[in-house]
Design a protein around this motif. Structure first.
Motif, PDB file in Angstrom:
ATOM      1  N   VAL A 106       0.598  -0.070   7.640  1.00 58.41           N
ATOM      2  CA  VAL A 106       1.653   0.791   7.121  1.00 58.41           C
ATOM      3  C   VAL A 106       1.433   2.253   7.493  1.00 58.41           C
ATOM      4  CG1 VAL A 106       2.797   1.604   5.015  1.00 58.41           C
ATOM      5  CG2 VAL A 106       2.112  -0.783   5.220  1.00 58.41           C
ATOM      6  N   ARG A 111       5.357   2.404  13.826  1.00 56.86           N
ATOM      7  CA  ARG A 111       6.420   1.515  13.372  1.00 56.86           C
ATOM      8  C   ARG A 111       7.122   0.879  14.572  1.00 56.86           C
ATOM      9  NH1 ARG A 111       9.139   4.753   8.216  1.00 56.86           N
ATOM     10  NH2 ARG A 111       7.186   4.930   7.027  1.00 56.86           N
ATOM     11  N   GLU A 172       1.009  -4.520   1.484  1.00 59.90           N
ATOM     12  CA  GLU A 172       1.878  -3.876   2.471  1.00 59.90           C
ATOM     13  C   GLU A 172       3.234  -3.536   1.868  1.00 59.90           C
ATOM     14  OE1 GLU A 172       3.583  -4.769   6.986  1.00 59.90           O
ATOM     15  OE2 GLU A 172       2.396  -6.271   5.913  1.00 59.90           O
ATOM     16  N   GLU A 173       3.801  -4.453   1.100  1.00 60.12           N
ATOM     17  CA  GLU A 173       5.092  -4.184   0.468  1.00 60.12           C
ATOM     18  C   GLU A 173       4.969  -3.067  -0.568  1.00 60.12           C
ATOM     19  OE1 GLU A 173       7.974  -5.337   1.330  1.00 60.12           O
ATOM     20  OE2 GLU A 173       7.106  -6.584   2.902  1.00 60.12           O
ATOM     21  N   LEU A 176       4.833   0.193   1.352  1.00 63.84           N
ATOM     22  CA  LEU A 176       6.138   0.533   1.916  1.00 63.84           C
ATOM     23  C   LEU A 176       7.107   1.030   0.850  1.00 63.84           C
ATOM     24  CD1 LEU A 176       6.615  -2.417   4.448  1.00 63.84           C
ATOM     25  CD2 LEU A 176       6.237  -0.012   5.013  1.00 63.84           C
TER      26      LEU A 176
END
Length: 292
Positions: A106, A111, A172-173, A176
Motif C-alpha cells: 500500500v 499503484r 491492506e484494506e 487503503l
C-alpha cells in the motif's frame, strides 16, 4: 420533547422508505432476502450454541481439567495450554510478515504495479486452498524435509501460511481505508514516510488490522486437519518447539473418533466455544481501547 420529535422523525422516515419500496419491488425483495439471510445466520448460530451447551455442560467434571491426561479422566488441560501456545507462536510468525507485506503493497509499491497485482491474486488463491492441502504440504516440508518431526514449530509455521493471506488482505484494506489527507498532512508537517506510517497510518488502521487478527485466531483455534499432519496428537503439555502436541480441536476430534469418550468430547466443545468467545471479546475490547 426531544424523544417525541425523534420518534416522529423515525416514523416519517419509515413511511418514506415503505413508499419507495412500493415503487421499487426489486429493492423490497432484496431487503427481504437480506433480512432472511440475517435471521438464518443468527438462528443457526444460536442452535449450535444451545446444542453444544445442552450436550456439554452435563459432562463437565473437574477431572477434565487435571494437569495430566489419562484414559480415565480424558483431561483437556494439556490441550488448552497447547492451543494457547500454538496461537501465540503462529501469530508471532504470521502477524509481522502479513502486516509489513501489506504496508509495502500500500505505502511503498507504485499503484498499478504488476507485481502488486500478482501478489494480491496469489493471496486470494491461497485463501481458497483447503486446510488438508496445507497439512500435507507442512508434513512433506517441515516434518520430512526439514526433519522437524511432529512438532509445535512445524504446526505453527503451517498455520502461519494458512492465516497469512487473511492477515495481509485485511491489513491492506485497512490501510487503503485511511484517507490520503492524513498522509499529505503528515508529509506537509515534515514527517518522513516511516514516521508517517507508524505514527499516523497504522494507528488509524488498527481496528481493521485487529479484525483480521481476530479472524486468524478463530481459524487457528479451530483447525484440526493441518495440525494432525504437522503437530501430531501427543497428549502431554508441549515443553519445546520440537515436541509433539495436540490442540483443543484435535483433542475433541480424537475423542470423537475413538467413540468411547463422547461426553468428554462435548465438554471439550463447550470449552472451545467459550475460549473463542473470550478471545474475540478480549480482542474487541483491545481494539476499542486502541481506537480511543
Amino acid at each position: 420533547m426531544t424523544k417525541t420529535k425523534e420518534m416522529g422523525i423515525n416514523h416519517r422516515t419509515m413511511k418514506q422508505k415503505l413508499a419507495e419500496y412500493r415503487h421499487q419491488p426489486l429493492s423490497l425483495l432484496l431487503l427481504a432476502l437480506t433480512l432472511l439471510a440475517a435471521v438464518i445466520t443468527v438462528g443457526v448460530l444460536l442452535c449450535l450454541i444451545v446444542y453444544i451447551l445442552y450436550k456439554g455442560i452435563p459432562n463437565m467434571h473437574l477431572s477434565l481439567f487435571a494437569w495430566k491426561y489419562t484414559t480415565e479422566n480424558s483431561s483437556m488441560m494439556p490441550a488448552i495450554i497447547n492451543t494457547l501456545l500454538m496461537t501465540v507462536v503462529t501469530l508471532m510468525i504470521a502477524v509481522p510478515i502479513g502486516v509489513f507485506s501489506a504496508i509495502y503493497l500500500v505505502e511503498y509499491a507504485k499503484r498499478g504495479n504488476k507485481l502488486v497485482k500478482v501478489i494480491r491474486m496469489t493471496t486470494e488463491t491461497l485463501q481458497g486452498i483447503p486446510s488438508i492441502v496445507f497439512g500435507l504440504f507442512g508434513f512433506l516440508m517441515f516434518v520430512v524435509a526439514c526433519n522437524f518431526g511432529f512438532s509445535l514449530l512445524g504446526g505453527a509455521i503451517t498455520l502461519a501460511l494458512m492465516v497469512l493471506p487473511l492477515i495481509m488482505r485485511t491489513t491492506e484494506e485497512a490501510l487503503l481505508s485511511v484517507p490520503d489527507s492524513f498522509r499529505e498532512g503528515s508529509f506537509g508537517l515534515g514527517a518522513g514516510r516511516l514516521r508517517t506510517i507508524f505514527r499516523i497510518i497504522l494507528p488509524s488502521a488498527m481496528p481493521g488490522i485487529l479484525a483480521g487478527i481476530i479472524l486468524a485466531v478463530g481459524r487457528i483455534v479451530g483447525e484440526t486437519a493441518a495440525l494432525m499432519y504437522t503437530a501430531g496428537t501427543a497428549t502431554t503439555v508441549c515443553t519445546g518447539p520440537f515436541r509433539s502436541c495436540r490442540t483443543l480441536a484435535v483433542h475433541m476430534y480424537q475423542l470423537l473418533c475413538e467413540g468411547q469418550y463422547m461426553g468428554p468430547a462435548y465438554a471439550t466443545a463447550v470449552v472451545l466455544l467459550v475460549m473463542v468467545i473470550v478471545i474475540n471479546a478480549l480482542s474487541g475490547w483491545i481494539a476499542k481501547k486502541l481506537t480511543k
